[in-house]
Design a protein around this motif. Structure first.
Motif, PDB file in Angstrom:
ATOM      1  N   PRO A 137      33.581  36.620  51.437  1.00  0.00           N
ATOM      2  CA  PRO A 137      33.247  37.469  52.096  1.00  0.00           C
ATOM      3  C   PRO A 137      31.962  38.011  51.189  1.00  0.00           C
ATOM      4  O   PRO A 137      31.714  38.535  49.803  1.00  0.00           O
ATOM      5  CB  PRO A 137      34.091  38.711  52.044  1.00  0.00           C
ATOM      6  CG  PRO A 137      35.697  38.216  51.871  1.00  0.00           C
ATOM      7  CD  PRO A 137      35.260  36.644  50.985  1.00  0.00           C
ATOM      8  N   ILE A 138      30.308  36.976  51.201  1.00  0.00           N
ATOM      9  CA  ILE A 138      29.336  37.538  50.767  1.00  0.00           C
ATOM     10  C   ILE A 138      28.584  38.457  50.526  1.00  0.00           C
ATOM     11  O   ILE A 138      28.342  39.111  49.363  1.00  0.00           O
ATOM     12  CB  ILE A 138      28.752  35.877  50.694  1.00  0.00           C
ATOM     13  CG1 ILE A 138      27.637  35.559  49.637  1.00  0.00           C
ATOM     14  CG2 ILE A 138      27.842  36.250  52.162  1.00  0.00           C
ATOM     15  CD1 ILE A 138      27.118  34.535  49.683  1.00  0.00           C
ATOM     16  N   MET A 139      29.162  39.115  51.563  1.00  0.00           N
ATOM     17  CA  MET A 139      27.693  40.642  51.137  1.00  0.00           C
ATOM     18  C   MET A 139      27.981  41.133  52.597  1.00  0.00           C
ATOM     19  O   MET A 139      28.664  41.277  53.460  1.00  0.00           O
ATOM     20  CB  MET A 139      27.147  39.610  51.729  1.00  0.00           C
ATOM     21  CG  MET A 139      25.339  40.556  51.883  1.00  0.00           C
ATOM     22  SD  MET A 139      25.924  42.218  53.232  1.00  0.00           S
ATOM     23  CE  MET A 139      24.145  43.328  52.554  1.00  0.00           C
ATOM     24  N   ALA A 140      28.981  42.831  52.344  1.00  0.00           N
ATOM     25  CA  ALA A 140      29.556  43.628  52.449  1.00  0.00           C
ATOM     26  C   ALA A 140      29.137  45.249  52.385  1.00  0.00           C
ATOM     27  O   ALA A 140      28.766  45.020  50.625  1.00  0.00           O
ATOM     28  CB  ALA A 140      30.498  43.744  52.417  1.00  0.00           C
ATOM     29  N   PRO A 141      29.169  45.406  52.789  1.00  0.00           N
ATOM     30  CA  PRO A 141      28.426  47.369  51.867  1.00  0.00           C
ATOM     31  C   PRO A 141      29.952  47.776  51.309  1.00  0.00           C
ATOM     32  O   PRO A 141      29.815  48.280  50.463  1.00  0.00           O
ATOM     33  CB  PRO A 141      28.837  48.537  53.418  1.00  0.00           C
ATOM     34  CG  PRO A 141      28.980  47.221  54.292  1.00  0.00           C
ATOM     35  CD  PRO A 141      29.001  46.368  53.866  1.00  0.00           C
ATOM     36  N   TRP A 142      30.846  46.946  51.135  1.00  0.00           N
ATOM     37  CA  TRP A 142      32.114  47.518  49.966  1.00  0.00           C
ATOM     38  C   TRP A 142      31.487  46.250  48.572  1.00  0.00           C
ATOM     39  O   TRP A 142      32.679  47.055  47.478  1.00  0.00           O
ATOM     40  CB  TRP A 142      33.348  47.594  50.470  1.00  0.00           C
ATOM     41  CG  TRP A 142      33.444  45.883  51.397  1.00  0.00           C
ATOM     42  CD1 TRP A 142      33.425  46.106  53.320  1.00  0.00           C
ATOM     43  CD2 TRP A 142      33.997  45.203  51.218  1.00  0.00           C
ATOM     44  NE1 TRP A 142      33.900  45.241  53.701  1.00  0.00           N
ATOM     45  CE2 TRP A 142      34.450  44.002  51.679  1.00  0.00           C
ATOM     46  CE3 TRP A 142      34.413  44.627  49.880  1.00  0.00           C
ATOM     47  CZ2 TRP A 142      34.324  42.427  52.109  1.00  0.00           C
ATOM     48  CZ3 TRP A 142      34.905  43.383  49.271  1.00  0.00           C
ATOM     49  CH2 TRP A 142      34.425  42.516  50.720  1.00  0.00           C
ATOM     50  N   SER A 143      30.606  45.759  48.845  1.00  0.00           N
ATOM     51  CA  SER A 143      31.076  44.633  47.641  1.00  0.00           C
ATOM     52  C   SER A 143      29.737  44.458  46.739  1.00  0.00           C
ATOM     53  O   SER A 143      28.650  45.245  47.579  1.00  0.00           O
ATOM     54  CB  SER A 143      31.066  43.223  47.600  1.00  0.00           C
ATOM     55  OG  SER A 143      30.628  42.756  47.913  1.00  0.00           O
ATOM     56  N   LYS A 144      29.794  44.217  45.958  1.00  0.00           N
ATOM     57  CA  LYS A 144      28.322  43.841  44.805  1.00  0.00           C
ATOM     58  C   LYS A 144      28.026  41.978  44.400  1.00  0.00           C
ATOM     59  O   LYS A 144      30.229  41.582  44.363  1.00  0.00           O
ATOM     60  CB  LYS A 144      28.260  44.415  43.816  1.00  0.00           C
ATOM     61  CG  LYS A 144      29.333  45.053  42.345  1.00  0.00           C
ATOM     62  CD  LYS A 144      28.232  45.581  41.598  1.00  0.00           C
ATOM     63  CE  LYS A 144      28.892  45.661  40.152  1.00  0.00           C
ATOM     64  NZ  LYS A 144      28.330  47.585  39.897  1.00  0.00           N
ATOM     65  N   VAL A 145      26.897  41.330  44.223  1.00  0.00           N
ATOM     66  CA  VAL A 145      27.381  40.386  43.671  1.00  0.00           C
ATOM     67  C   VAL A 145      28.095  39.746  42.126  1.00  0.00           C
ATOM     68  O   VAL A 145      29.027  38.780  42.969  1.00  0.00           O
ATOM     69  CB  VAL A 145      25.688  39.399  43.306  1.00  0.00           C
ATOM     70  CG1 VAL A 145      24.852  40.352  42.696  1.00  0.00           C
ATOM     71  CG2 VAL A 145      26.228  37.608  44.279  1.00  0.00           C
ATOM     72  N   SER A 146      28.272  40.810  41.500  1.00  0.00           N
ATOM     73  CA  SER A 146      28.819  40.240  40.513  1.00  0.00           C
ATOM     74  C   SER A 146      30.391  40.797  40.660  1.00  0.00           C
ATOM     75  O   SER A 146      31.437  39.340  39.718  1.00  0.00           O
ATOM     76  CB  SER A 146      28.472  41.531  39.808  1.00  0.00           C
ATOM     77  OG  SER A 146      28.658  42.598  39.733  1.00  0.00           O
ATOM     78  N   GLU A 147      30.284  41.367  42.072  1.00  0.00           N
ATOM     79  CA  GLU A 147      32.542  40.858  41.835  1.00  0.00           C
ATOM     80  C   GLU A 147      32.389  40.182  43.210  1.00  0.00           C
ATOM     81  O   GLU A 147      33.763  39.149  42.875  1.00  0.00           O
ATOM     82  CB  GLU A 147      32.672  42.172  43.069  1.00  0.00           C
ATOM     83  CG  GLU A 147      32.126  43.486  42.468  1.00  0.00           C
ATOM     84  CD  GLU A 147      32.551  45.169  42.890  1.00  0.00           C
ATOM     85  OE1 GLU A 147      32.622  45.987  42.074  1.00  0.00           O
ATOM     86  OE2 GLU A 147      31.839  45.084  44.569  1.00  0.00           O
ATOM     87  N   VAL A 148      31.789  39.009  43.643  1.00  0.00           N
ATOM     88  CA  VAL A 148      31.752  37.746  44.333  1.00  0.00           C
ATOM     89  C   VAL A 148      31.661  37.060  43.653  1.00  0.00           C
ATOM     90  O   VAL A 148      32.949  36.174  43.943  1.00  0.00           O
ATOM     91  CB  VAL A 148      30.703  37.950  45.836  1.00  0.00           C
ATOM     92  CG1 VAL A 148      30.864  36.488  46.042  1.00  0.00           C
ATOM     93  CG2 VAL A 148      30.464  39.090  46.668  1.00  0.00           C
ATOM     94  N   ILE A 149      31.410  36.692  42.517  1.00  0.00           N
ATOM     95  CA  ILE A 149      31.141  35.640  41.545  1.00  0.00           C
ATOM     96  C   ILE A 149      32.398  35.885  40.693  1.00  0.00           C
ATOM     97  O   ILE A 149      33.256  34.659  40.350  1.00  0.00           O
ATOM     98  CB  ILE A 149      29.960  35.455  40.414  1.00  0.00           C
ATOM     99  CG1 ILE A 149      28.526  35.707  41.130  1.00  0.00           C
ATOM    100  CG2 ILE A 149      30.829  34.892  39.143  1.00  0.00           C
ATOM    101  CD1 ILE A 149      27.223  35.857  40.809  1.00  0.00           C
ATOM    102  N   ASP A 150      32.972  37.130  40.273  1.00  0.00           N
ATOM    103  CA  ASP A 150      33.961  37.408  39.787  1.00  0.00           C
ATOM    104  C   ASP A 150      35.403  37.060  40.225  1.00  0.00           C
ATOM    105  O   ASP A 150      36.665  36.258  39.587  1.00  0.00           O
ATOM    106  CB  ASP A 150      34.540  38.777  38.962  1.00  0.00           C
ATOM    107  CG  ASP A 150      32.810  38.973  37.704  1.00  0.00           C
ATOM    108  OD1 ASP A 150      32.872  38.289  37.345  1.00  0.00           O
ATOM    109  OD2 ASP A 150      33.200  40.009  37.336  1.00  0.00           O
TER     110      ASP A 150
END
Length: 210
Positions: free
Chosen positions: A148-161
């Motif tokens: 889930p690369i982009m969502a109102p509940w996330s930021k890119v640093s969380e996606v990377i981690d």
């Protein structure tokens, strides 16, 4: 197994002449669930579950079945007795010839003032994991992570981690309907540089063999 990316959070998996569809919601193509032998739905939000379209798919194929959590199952089970199955974390089942494990329990936090709902992720044939709207880490290695690369509940640093923690062989973007074409290289560049994982943003309708 052949994976076809549909719009937003939806994918179609095909194996041995049978088709499994995950999360055919309102942001996906109107026919995303049609022709499916089995459908998995991670949670009730409309970008993952569009009731009218899923009902149409079940009516079109009287043998098709659905596996999902209770909030979605309750909306469908009366109309399709015996064909809608309620599952939760730790369950395992076979759907359309695919072996499926259920991981996770809650949707990611959107905001502390918004109550969290249930959300489950599906690990298919021990290789492909769709987490729905959560950054759930399965209890065993994953070859292909539907990210889930982009969502109102996330930021890119969380996606990377998240990619770093799961350590898949490859990550294929999902949950991307709100991501503009200008933003895709920015997100993709960060993920590619910082995770060491093969990162593949497929266009809707594109397919690859896994």
């Amino acid at each position: 197994m052949r994976l076809t990316k549909k719009s937003h959070a939806c994918v179609r998996l095909e194996k041995d002449g049978r088709t499994l569809v995950i999360d055919p919601g309102a942001f996906s193509e109107s026919d995303a669930a049609l022709g499916a032998d089995a459908v998995l739905v991670t949670h009730e939000h409309p970008d993952h579950f569009e009731e009218g379209r899923l009902r149409a798919a079940l009516e079109a194929n009287p043998a098709a079945e659905v596996w999902t959590l209770r909030s979605v199952a309750d909306a469908l089970s009366a109309a399709f007795p015996g064909r809608v199955h309620t599952v939760g974390h730790g369950d395992a089942f076979t759907a359309a010839g695919f072996d499926v494990e259920v991981h996770g329990e809650l949707h990611a936090v959107i905001h502390p003032d918004i109550p969290r709902i249930t959300n489950v992720g599906f690990l298919v044939d021990g290789t492909v994991f769709h987490p729905g709207d959560a950054l759930t880490v399965p209890s065993r290695p994953v070859e292909t992570l539907l990210l889930p690369i982009m969502a109102p509940w996330s930021k890119v640093s969380e996606v990377i981690d998240y990619v770093r923690e799961v350590k898949p062989v490859r990550a294929i973007d999902v949950h991307d309907a709100l991501l503009t074409d200008l933003a895709r290289p920015v997100y993709g560049g960060h993920i590619g540089r910082l995770t060491g994982t093969e990162h593949e943003p497929l266009e809707p309708g594109a397919a690859r063999d896994l």
